[in-house]
Design a protein around this motif. Structure first.
Motif, PDB file in Angstrom:
ATOM      1  N   GLU A   1      81.834   7.668  35.892  1.00 33.58           N
ATOM      2  CA  GLU A   1      81.817   8.566  34.740  1.00 33.58           C
ATOM      3  C   GLU A   1      83.233   8.817  34.227  1.00 33.58           C
ATOM      4  O   GLU A   1      83.475   8.848  33.016  1.00 33.58           O
ATOM      5  N   LEU A   2      84.179   8.967  35.147  1.00 33.59           N
ATOM      6  CA  LEU A   2      85.562   9.213  34.738  1.00 33.59           C
ATOM      7  C   LEU A   2      86.171   7.983  34.069  1.00 33.59           C
ATOM      8  O   LEU A   2      86.948   8.105  33.112  1.00 33.59           O
ATOM      9  N   ILE A   3      85.824   6.803  34.567  1.00 31.05           N
ATOM     10  CA  ILE A   3      86.306   5.567  33.939  1.00 31.05           C
ATOM     11  C   ILE A   3      85.772   5.456  32.516  1.00 31.05           C
ATOM     12  O   ILE A   3      86.498   5.100  31.575  1.00 31.05           O
ATOM     13  N   ARG A   4      84.505   5.776  32.330  1.00 26.97           N
ATOM     14  CA  ARG A   4      83.909   5.728  30.985  1.00 26.97           C
ATOM     15  C   ARG A   4      84.554   6.748  30.042  1.00 26.97           C
ATOM     16  O   ARG A   4      84.583   6.552  28.829  1.00 26.97           O
ATOM     17  N   GLN A   5      85.067   7.823  30.612  1.00 25.35           N
ATOM     18  CA  GLN A   5      85.755   8.835  29.810  1.00 25.35           C
ATOM     19  C   GLN A   5      87.221   8.485  29.577  1.00 25.35           C
ATOM     20  O   GLN A   5      87.956   9.260  28.965  1.00 25.35           O
ATOM     21  N   SER A   6      87.637   7.305  30.054  1.00 26.86           N
ATOM     22  CA  SER A   6      89.021   6.824  29.906  1.00 26.86           C
ATOM     23  C   SER A   6      90.033   7.762  30.549  1.00 26.86           C
ATOM     24  O   SER A   6      91.161   7.925  30.066  1.00 26.86           O
ATOM     25  N   VAL A   7      89.633   8.389  31.653  1.00 21.25           N
ATOM     26  CA  VAL A   7      90.555   9.233  32.401  1.00 21.25           C
ATOM     27  C   VAL A   7      91.636   8.358  33.033  1.00 21.25           C
ATOM     28  O   VAL A   7      91.351   7.306  33.600  1.00 21.25           O
ATOM     29  N   LYS A   8      92.895   8.769  32.902  1.00 21.48           N
ATOM     30  CA  LYS A   8      94.001   8.053  33.522  1.00 21.48           C
ATOM     31  C   LYS A   8      94.533   8.887  34.680  1.00 21.48           C
ATOM     32  O   LYS A   8      95.286   9.837  34.487  1.00 21.48           O
ATOM     33  N   PRO A   9      94.157   8.545  35.913  1.00 20.20           N
ATOM     34  CA  PRO A   9      94.560   9.362  37.061  1.00 20.20           C
ATOM     35  C   PRO A   9      96.043   9.214  37.372  1.00 20.20           C
ATOM     36  O   PRO A   9      96.626   8.142  37.198  1.00 20.20           O
ATOM     37  N   SER A  10      96.640  10.296  37.859  1.00 23.61           N
ATOM     38  CA  SER A  10      98.033  10.242  38.292  1.00 23.61           C
ATOM     39  C   SER A  10      98.111   9.534  39.641  1.00 23.61           C
ATOM     40  O   SER A  10      97.098   9.321  40.316  1.00 23.61           O
TER      41      SER A  10
END
Length: 302
Positions: A119-128
Motif C-alpha cells: 500500500e505504501l509503495i502504491r502511495q509512492s512513499v519514499k522511506p528514509s
C-alpha cells in the motif's frame, strides 16, 4: 475459478459473537476481515479448502491433506513464534465452517493497525534510511526466529509486511501459509511436477532449481527480504516488470543481476546499499550468513 469472499453479514450470522465485521482483503485461497468482539478487534481469516469433486479419490485425498496440512502448520508455527516481528494468533481457535456453500478453515490473528508495504509503495512513499534500517532489522529478526524453529517463510514480499503506527513495533511479518519446515514431512503433493509454492517474482533463484528442497535454508528468506526492502526503497521491483509474462520474470530471477539499489537511492549509505546488493546474489553462499552480525551492524548504524 476465483471465489468471491463471503460477505460480512454472512460471517456475522455464522459467528454471532462478532459485534461488527468489516471485509479487509482477499487473495489466493484466503479472505481477511476485521471483527469486533467483546475483547476488541481481531483479524479473522478464512482459508478455502479446495473442492475435489470429480477427481480420483486418491488424488482428492492428497490435495485435501496438503491444504489442511498447510493451515495446521501455519497455526503451529505462529503459536511457537515469540518474536514481536511476527504476527500473533488471536482468540478464535481453528474450526471448519461452510460459507457460501464452500468449505473453509476459520481462525483469528491479532489485528494490526497500519498499512502493508504494498500500500505504501502504491502511495509512492519514499522511506528514509532510518525507516529502511528499521524494516531491515525487523525482517532479519523475523527470519532468525523462524530459522530457530527450522522454518523458512518462503513468501516474504511487500504484501506480507505491515508498517504499524507503533514506535516500538514498526514492522511485522504476516502469512506463513506456505512456510517450509525442515523438521516436518513435506506437504506439497506431486512436488516434482509443480513449481514451488510462492509469489514467483519474490522467489529466490535456487528455488527454481530441481531438488531445491534438499539444500533450502534461511538464505532464501534473506533474498526475498532484500527484494522487499529494495522495492520499498526504490518504488519498483529490481527484476520483474508489470507486463512481463511468467517465463520472462523467472528467467531474470535465475540469470539477470539486478541493478544496484544505489542507482535509485544515492542518498542511502554505502554500507546499506552493499548489504542489500549482497543479499540479492544468485548463489546462496554469497549472501550474508550471520544474521546476528548483520543486525548488530544495522543497529550500530555502520
Amino acid at each position: 475459478m476465483k471465489l468471491e469472499p463471503p460477505n460480512a453479514e454472512e460471517i456475522k450470522a455464522k459467528f454471532p459473537q462478532f459485534k461488527e465485521v468489516f471485509f479487509l482483503n482477499a487473495g489466493g485461497f484466503k479472505a481477511v476481515y476485521q471483527v469486533v468482539t467483546g475483547k476488541g478487534s481481531e483479524a479473522f481469516k478464512i482459508v478455502h479448502v479446495p473442492e475435489t469433486s470429480g477427481i480420483e479419490p486418491e488424488i482428492s485425498n492428497e490435495i485435501r491433506k496438503e491444504s489442511l496440512g498447510r493451515i495446521t502448520r501455519e497455526i503451529k508455527i505462529l503459536n511457537d513464534c515469540k518474536a514481536p516481528e511476527i504476527v500473533k494468533l488471536g482468540s478464535i481457535q481453528p474450526n471448519q465452517v461452510i460459507l457460501s456453500n464452500h468449505e473453509y478453515v476459520a481462525y483469528s490473528e491479532e489485528f494490526l493497525d497500519g498499512n502493508t508495504l504494498r500500500e505504501l509503495i502504491r502511495q509512492s512513499v519514499k522511506p528514509s534510511e532510518d525507516d529502511l534500517r528499521s524494516l531491515f532489522i525487523s525482517l532479519l529478526k523475523a527470519i532468525r526466529e523462524l530459522w530457530s524453529l527450522n522454518v523458512i517463510h518462503r513468501d516474504i514480499k511487500p504484501d506480507n509486511v505491515m508498517n504499524l503506527k507503533c514506535k516500538d513495533r514498526r514492522y511485522v511479518l504476516l502469512d506463513l501459509g506456505i512456510a517450509f519446515s525442515l523438521s516436518d514431512t513435506p506437504l506439497t503433493f506431486n512436488a516434482e511436477d509443480r513449481l514451488p509454492p510462492g509469489t514467483y517474482r519474490y522467489l529466490a533463484p535456487e528455488m527454481l532449481q530441481a531438488g531445491f528442497r534438499e539444500s533450502l535454508d534461511f538464505r532464501s528468506d534473506i533474498y526475498s527480504a532484500a527484494l522487499t526492502i529494495y522495492e520499498y526503497a526504490a518504488g519498483q521491483h529490481p527484476l520483474a516488470k508489470n507486463k512481463d509474462d511468467l517465463i520472462a520474470t523467472l528467467s531474470r530471477i535465475v540469470s539477470e543481476p539486478p541493478k544496484s539499489l544505489g542507482e535509485y537511492r544515492a542518498d542511502i549509505s554505502p554500507f546499506f546499499i552493499r548489504t542489500i546488493d549482497q543479499m540479492l546474489k544468485k548463489i546462496p553462499a554469497l549472501r550474508p550468513s550471520n544474521i546476528n552480525v548483520l543486525i548488530n551492524k544495522l543497529e550500530k548504524n555502520v
